[in-house]
Design a protein around this motif. Structure first.
Motif, PDB file in Angstrom:
ATOM      1  N   LEU A   1       6.435   0.903  -5.167  1.00 30.24           N
ATOM      2  CA  LEU A   1       6.108   0.452  -6.523  1.00 30.24           C
ATOM      3  C   LEU A   1       5.344   1.519  -7.309  1.00 30.24           C
ATOM      4  CD1 LEU A   1       5.042  -3.251  -5.817  1.00 30.24           C
ATOM      5  CD2 LEU A   1       7.218  -2.422  -6.723  1.00 30.24           C
ATOM      6  N   TYR A   2       4.754   2.473  -6.578  1.00 27.38           N
ATOM      7  CA  TYR A   2       3.988   3.529  -7.236  1.00 27.38           C
ATOM      8  C   TYR A   2       4.773   4.834  -7.339  1.00 27.38           C
ATOM      9  CZ  TYR A   2      -0.255   0.700  -6.766  1.00 27.38           C
ATOM     10  OH  TYR A   2      -1.202  -0.292  -6.867  1.00 27.38           O
ATOM     11  N   ALA A   3       6.070   4.771  -7.185  1.00 29.56           N
ATOM     12  CA  ALA A   3       6.871   5.997  -7.195  1.00 29.56           C
ATOM     13  C   ALA A   3       6.736   6.769  -8.508  1.00 29.56           C
ATOM     14  CB  ALA A   3       8.338   5.660  -6.932  1.00 29.56           C
ATOM     15  N   ASN A   4       6.550   6.062  -9.596  1.00 28.96           N
ATOM     16  CA  ASN A   4       6.444   6.707 -10.909  1.00 28.96           C
ATOM     17  C   ASN A   4       5.003   6.859 -11.380  1.00 28.96           C
ATOM     18  OD1 ASN A   4       9.275   6.956 -11.248  1.00 28.96           O
ATOM     19  ND2 ASN A   4       9.398   4.799 -11.865  1.00 28.96           N
ATOM     20  N   PHE A   5       4.057   6.572 -10.489  1.00 32.03           N
ATOM     21  CA  PHE A   5       2.647   6.744 -10.832  1.00 32.03           C
ATOM     22  C   PHE A   5       2.299   8.208 -10.590  1.00 32.03           C
ATOM     23  CE2 PHE A   5      -1.929   5.234  -9.725  1.00 32.03           C
ATOM     24  CZ  PHE A   5      -2.361   5.639 -10.970  1.00 32.03           C
ATOM     25  N   ARG A   6       2.311   8.979 -11.655  1.00 32.57           N
ATOM     26  CA  ARG A   6       2.158  10.432 -11.536  1.00 32.57           C
ATOM     27  C   ARG A   6       1.191  10.961 -12.590  1.00 32.57           C
ATOM     28  NH1 ARG A   6       7.028  12.796  -9.077  1.00 32.57           N
ATOM     29  NH2 ARG A   6       8.388  11.092  -8.376  1.00 32.57           N
ATOM     30  N   ASN A   7       0.679  12.157 -12.310  1.00 33.14           N
ATOM     31  CA  ASN A   7      -0.095  12.880 -13.313  1.00 33.14           C
ATOM     32  C   ASN A   7       0.847  13.436 -14.367  1.00 33.14           C
ATOM     33  OD1 ASN A   7      -2.896  12.757 -12.881  1.00 33.14           O
ATOM     34  ND2 ASN A   7      -2.764  14.140 -11.133  1.00 33.14           N
ATOM     35  N   GLN A   8       0.283  13.967 -15.437  1.00 32.86           N
ATOM     36  CA  GLN A   8       1.110  14.527 -16.498  1.00 32.86           C
ATOM     37  C   GLN A   8       1.916  15.736 -16.025  1.00 32.86           C
ATOM     38  OE1 GLN A   8      -1.343  15.285 -19.936  1.00 32.86           O
ATOM     39  NE2 GLN A   8      -1.431  13.118 -20.501  1.00 32.86           N
ATOM     40  N   ASP A   9       1.434  16.399 -14.969  1.00 30.93           N
ATOM     41  CA  ASP A   9       2.181  17.535 -14.443  1.00 30.93           C
ATOM     42  C   ASP A   9       3.290  17.095 -13.486  1.00 30.93           C
ATOM     43  OD1 ASP A   9       0.781  16.709 -12.230  1.00 30.93           O
ATOM     44  OD2 ASP A   9      -0.341  18.572 -11.951  1.00 30.93           O
ATOM     45  N   GLY A  10       3.451  15.803 -13.300  1.00 34.94           N
ATOM     46  CA  GLY A  10       4.506  15.285 -12.449  1.00 34.94           C
ATOM     47  C   GLY A  10       4.119  15.051 -11.005  1.00 34.94           C
ATOM     48  N   SER A  11       2.918  15.411 -10.613  1.00 35.77           N
ATOM     49  CA  SER A  11       2.491  15.240  -9.224  1.00 35.77           C
ATOM     50  C   SER A  11       2.328  13.765  -8.884  1.00 35.77           C
ATOM     51  CB  SER A  11       1.179  15.985  -8.967  1.00 35.77           C
ATOM     52  OG  SER A  11       0.159  15.512  -9.834  1.00 35.77           O
ATOM     53  N   VAL A  12       2.786  13.395  -7.689  1.00 29.38           N
ATOM     54  CA  VAL A  12       2.742  12.009  -7.238  1.00 29.38           C
ATOM     55  C   VAL A  12       1.315  11.657  -6.821  1.00 29.38           C
ATOM     56  CG1 VAL A  12       3.600  10.357  -5.539  1.00 29.38           C
ATOM     57  CG2 VAL A  12       5.138  12.077  -6.495  1.00 29.38           C
ATOM     58  N   LEU A  13       0.826  10.499  -7.249  1.00 30.12           N
ATOM     59  CA  LEU A  13      -0.544  10.107  -6.958  1.00 30.12           C
ATOM     60  C   LEU A  13      -0.657   9.203  -5.730  1.00 30.12           C
ATOM     61  CD1 LEU A  13      -1.845   9.503 -10.590  1.00 30.12           C
ATOM     62  CD2 LEU A  13      -2.438  11.384  -9.066  1.00 30.12           C
ATOM     63  N   ILE A  14       0.410   8.466  -5.419  1.00 35.49           N
ATOM     64  CA  ILE A  14       0.440   7.612  -4.238  1.00 35.49           C
ATOM     65  C   ILE A  14       1.583   8.082  -3.349  1.00 35.49           C
ATOM     66  CG2 ILE A  14       0.643   5.269  -3.325  1.00 35.49           C
ATOM     67  CD1 ILE A  14      -1.809   5.591  -5.024  1.00 35.49           C
ATOM     68  N   SER A  15       1.255   8.506  -2.144  1.00 35.29           N
ATOM     69  CA  SER A  15       2.287   9.019  -1.238  1.00 35.29           C
ATOM     70  C   SER A  15       3.389   7.987  -1.027  1.00 35.29           C
ATOM     71  CB  SER A  15       1.664   9.391   0.109  1.00 35.29           C
ATOM     72  OG  SER A  15       2.666   9.763   1.030  1.00 35.29           O
ATOM     73  N   GLN A  16       4.632   8.464  -1.047  1.00 37.22           N
ATOM     74  CA  GLN A  16       5.787   7.595  -0.846  1.00 37.22           C
ATOM     75  C   GLN A  16       6.261   7.586   0.601  1.00 37.22           C
ATOM     76  OE1 GLN A  16       7.193   5.528  -3.544  1.00 37.22           O
ATOM     77  NE2 GLN A  16       5.038   6.071  -3.872  1.00 37.22           N
ATOM     78  N   SER A  17       5.519   8.240   1.473  1.00 36.74           N
ATOM     79  CA  SER A  17       5.863   8.284   2.898  1.00 36.74           C
ATOM     80  C   SER A  17       4.901   7.405   3.689  1.00 36.74           C
ATOM     81  CB  SER A  17       5.805   9.726   3.418  1.00 36.74           C
ATOM     82  OG  SER A  17       6.708  10.548   2.711  1.00 36.74           O
ATOM     83  N   TYR A  18       5.450   6.411   4.362  1.00 37.07           N
ATOM     84  CA  TYR A  18       4.622   5.540   5.185  1.00 37.07           C
ATOM     85  C   TYR A  18       4.145   6.299   6.418  1.00 37.07           C
ATOM     86  CZ  TYR A  18       3.203   1.658   8.180  1.00 37.07           C
ATOM     87  OH  TYR A  18       2.502   0.828   9.005  1.00 37.07           O
ATOM     88  N   ASP A  19       2.853   6.222   6.706  1.00 34.61           N
ATOM     89  CA  ASP A  19       2.268   6.941   7.835  1.00 34.61           C
ATOM     90  C   ASP A  19       1.553   5.948   8.739  1.00 34.61           C
ATOM     91  OD1 ASP A  19       1.036   8.614   9.611  1.00 34.61           O
ATOM     92  OD2 ASP A  19       0.006   9.848   8.114  1.00 34.61           O
ATOM     93  N   VAL A  20       2.160   5.628   9.868  1.00 32.74           N
ATOM     94  CA  VAL A  20       1.595   4.636  10.773  1.00 32.74           C
ATOM     95  C   VAL A  20       0.295   5.113  11.397  1.00 32.74           C
ATOM     96  CG1 VAL A  20       2.850   5.438  12.811  1.00 32.74           C
ATOM     97  CG2 VAL A  20       2.190   3.021  12.628  1.00 32.74           C
TER      98      VAL A  20
END
Length: 290
Positions: free
Chosen positions: A234-253
């Protein structure tokens, strides 16, 4: 006769004010002390640290933080707290309930100033200065945690920005959530090197110690492992203005392992249990467990 009386009064006033010592009248108010003056004096330095502590919220007070009432976990109709406005939809960009952004960043800045300048106070022993500095470091980490709990990824202010900084200097982007977590954990680990394992002086209960730092660390890592921030699409498009992702999209057990280890450490540090205990006379012992 009236003229003579006036002259006597004026003469007395001149003699009185010119005879006063300059040091008695020529004093700067306590609330106008410069930082140089604050950290040259033991009392002022300790009062500055007390001010850093003052940003800790009273979460037992419904007016301060009672978001459970604004969730699906509870039905709440008391209109005396901000959660009511959330439930009713009476909020927006100009009317934000629980707006603590500025408050905690003031606390973070105060902690940073204290950490950078406390060593100037030679009236305080080196060991005590190290302890005080560690306490401020724990408080700063805690305020970051409180911000992240409410806003997600935040801006890490590693440097003290001058009060006369330009608008461009203060318009900085958020740091990624995992970066914020790593920073907080690192700060807590550093602080624990100079903190007692547990406060034993009844007059000092509430000061940051290793137990408190570990408890904060445990909660920070638990939030990081949660599906809310651990690979949440759900946070895939939550980014800074420079395009950097703010919430990792990789699940880490492995984040769950980190959270479990941190929680276990807190439990091991509390052999008397996780709850306060009462003495035989019914009085609460503040040091039995906290």
């Amino acid at each position: 006769m009236k003229t003579k009386s006036i002259l006597y009064i004026l003469s007395f006033a001149v003699i009185f004010f010119t005879s006063c010592k300059k040091s008695f009248l020529d004093k700067q108010p306590d609330d106008m002390l410069t930082l140089d003056q604050v950290f040259s004096n033991k009392i002022n330095t300790e009062e500055y640290l007390a001010n850093v502590y003052s940003y800790i919220p009273d979460e037992g007070n419904a007016d301060n933080f009672n978001l459970t009432s604004a969730s699906d976990e509870a039905k709440f109709s008391w209109n005396g707290i901000p959660a009511y406005n959330i439930n009713m939809g009476n909020w927006g960009p100009t009317n934000v309930p629980y707006n603590v952004w500025n408050k905690y960043y003031r606390g973070i800045r105060s902690a940073s100033v204290f950490i950078s300048r406390v060593d100037e106070c030679v009236e305080i022993s080196i060991d005590l200065r190290s302890k005080y500095k560690a306490e401020a470091r724990v408080l700063r980490a805690y305020y970051y945690h409180l911000l992240m709990r409410q806003y997600g990824p935040v801006v890490l202010m590693r440097d003290i920005i001058p009060v006369d900084a330009s608008p461009e200097d203060i318009q900085v982007g958020r740091n990624a959530y995992d970066e914020c977590v790593s920073y907080i954990v690192s700060e807590l680990d550093i602080a624990m090197e100079s903190l007692p394992s547990k406060t034993t002086d009844r007059n000092q209960v509430g000061r940051a110690d290793q137990l408190i730092a570990n408890a904060i660390k445990s909660k920070v890592l638990l939030y990081a492992a949660s599906p809310l921030f651990n690979g949440n699409p759900l946070y895939a498009n939550f980014r800074n203005q420079d395009g950097s992702v703010l919430i990792s999209q990789s699940y880490d057990v492995s984040k769950w392992k980190d959270a479990a280890d941190a929680a276990k450490k807190v439990i091991d540090l509390m052999p008397d249990g996780l709850y306060k205990k009462f003495a035989a006379n019914g009085q609460l012992d503040p040091l039995s467990s906290y």
